[in-house]
Design a protein around this motif. Sequence first.
Motif, PDB file in Angstrom:
ATOM      1  N   ASN A   1       0.844  -1.185   0.000  1.00 17.50           N
ATOM      2  CA  ASN A   1       0.000   0.000   0.000  1.00 17.50           C
ATOM      3  C   ASN A   1       0.882   1.239   0.000  1.00 17.50           C
ATOM      4  O   ASN A   1       1.251   1.707   1.058  1.00 17.50           O
ATOM      5  CB  ASN A   1      -0.933  -0.006   1.208  1.00 17.50           C
ATOM      6  CG  ASN A   1      -1.976   1.079   1.136  1.00 17.50           C
ATOM      7  OD1 ASN A   1      -2.196   1.652   0.075  1.00 17.50           O
ATOM      8  ND2 ASN A   1      -2.599   1.371   2.251  1.00 17.50           N
ATOM      9  N   PRO A   2       1.250   1.767  -1.170  1.00 20.01           N
ATOM     10  CA  PRO A   2       0.922   1.309  -2.521  1.00 20.01           C
ATOM     11  C   PRO A   2       1.868   0.188  -2.955  1.00 20.01           C
ATOM     12  O   PRO A   2       2.908  -0.024  -2.323  1.00 20.01           O
ATOM     13  CB  PRO A   2       1.148   2.555  -3.368  1.00 20.01           C
ATOM     14  CG  PRO A   2       2.272   3.264  -2.692  1.00 20.01           C
ATOM     15  CD  PRO A   2       2.049   3.011  -1.208  1.00 20.01           C
TER      16      PRO A   2
ATOM     17  N   GLU B   1       6.318   5.215  -9.888  1.00 18.95           N
ATOM     18  CA  GLU B   1       5.376   5.402  -8.788  1.00 18.95           C
ATOM     19  C   GLU B   1       4.076   4.706  -9.167  1.00 18.95           C
ATOM     20  O   GLU B   1       3.700   4.679 -10.335  1.00 18.95           O
ATOM     21  CB  GLU B   1       5.102   6.884  -8.550  1.00 18.95           C
ATOM     22  CG  GLU B   1       6.317   7.696  -8.154  1.00 18.95           C
ATOM     23  CD  GLU B   1       6.806   7.337  -6.756  1.00 18.95           C
ATOM     24  OE1 GLU B   1       5.969   7.034  -5.880  1.00 18.95           O
ATOM     25  OE2 GLU B   1       8.032   7.357  -6.546  1.00 18.95           O
TER      26      GLU B   1
ATOM     27  N   ALA C   1      -0.097   4.442  -8.243  1.00 20.28           N
ATOM     28  CA  ALA C   1      -1.293   4.939  -7.566  1.00 20.28           C
ATOM     29  C   ALA C   1      -2.399   3.912  -7.797  1.00 20.28           C
ATOM     30  O   ALA C   1      -2.527   3.371  -8.897  1.00 20.28           O
ATOM     31  CB  ALA C   1      -1.709   6.300  -8.130  1.00 20.28           C
TER      32      ALA C   1
ATOM     33  N   ASP D   1      -6.554   3.047  -7.379  1.00 21.53           N
ATOM     34  CA  ASP D   1      -7.912   3.522  -7.165  1.00 21.53           C
ATOM     35  C   ASP D   1      -8.834   2.335  -7.414  1.00 21.53           C
ATOM     36  O   ASP D   1      -9.170   2.038  -8.565  1.00 21.53           O
ATOM     37  CB  ASP D   1      -8.227   4.684  -8.100  1.00 21.53           C
ATOM     38  CG  ASP D   1      -9.628   5.252  -7.887  1.00 21.53           C
ATOM     39  OD1 ASP D   1     -10.278   4.888  -6.883  1.00 21.53           O
ATOM     40  OD2 ASP D   1     -10.061   6.064  -8.723  1.00 21.53           O
TER      41      ASP D   1
ATOM     42  N   TYR E   1      -4.785   0.522 -11.518  1.00 14.33           N
ATOM     43  CA  TYR E   1      -3.402   0.820 -11.180  1.00 14.33           C
ATOM     44  C   TYR E   1      -2.852   1.804 -12.203  1.00 14.33           C
ATOM     45  O   TYR E   1      -2.946   1.570 -13.404  1.00 14.33           O
ATOM     46  CB  TYR E   1      -2.555  -0.451 -11.208  1.00 14.33           C
ATOM     47  CG  TYR E   1      -2.911  -1.427 -10.120  1.00 14.33           C
ATOM     48  CD1 TYR E   1      -2.139  -1.534  -8.976  1.00 14.33           C
ATOM     49  CD2 TYR E   1      -4.031  -2.246 -10.227  1.00 14.33           C
ATOM     50  CE1 TYR E   1      -2.472  -2.421  -7.960  1.00 14.33           C
ATOM     51  CE2 TYR E   1      -4.373  -3.139  -9.225  1.00 14.33           C
ATOM     52  CZ  TYR E   1      -3.588  -3.223  -8.100  1.00 14.33           C
ATOM     53  OH  TYR E   1      -3.930  -4.101  -7.101  1.00 14.33           O
ATOM     54  N   THR E   2      -2.275   2.899 -11.713  1.00  8.18           N
ATOM     55  CA  THR E   2      -1.637   3.878 -12.582  1.00  8.18           C
ATOM     56  C   THR E   2      -0.156   3.908 -12.216  1.00  8.18           C
ATOM     57  O   THR E   2       0.200   4.222 -11.086  1.00  8.18           O
ATOM     58  CB  THR E   2      -2.258   5.275 -12.412  1.00  8.18           C
ATOM     59  OG1 THR E   2      -3.662   5.190 -12.701  1.00  8.18           O
ATOM     60  CG2 THR E   2      -1.608   6.281 -13.347  1.00  8.18           C
TER      61      THR E   2
END
Length: 148
Positions: free
Chosen positions: A84-85, A110, A112, A114, A118-119
Amino acid sequence: MKRTIGFAVSALAVGALVAGCGSDSGSDDVSTNNAAAVVKVEGADLPGLDAGSVTCVKQNGKINIGSGAIDGQQGIGVVMSEGNPPKVDSLGVVVEGSALAVAPGAGSAEVAVDGDKYTITGTAVGADMKNPTAGMLEKKFEIVVECK
């Protein structure tokens, strides 16, 4: 020295592509799905990528994202550790004859999250496979994929 680094980064990119596309069928704890994805390098879509061919496999604390090679040359592979993340362990993308990678000590990424989306953003480094002595390349990337 530059030539050695270029070949090392190229090998990392190819390794990440293979790892991102593979899975260990011996485990019962596997979640696999084909998910439409967005893959951009330097703000432009990865040429020829069939976004529907991108797969995501969650297994044994790892998240593997990969696509098949496009015209035998272009594709993506990402290996992340769940958290996380999540943390990118390795990332490889082959685009327009350049093998690019993120790995310990090379590039940055990195993540992120949501929900199931996944980004992954950052800068990959690598070499132009057509001219590996030309020096190192750096390119910004963005990968967005759903992984259930």
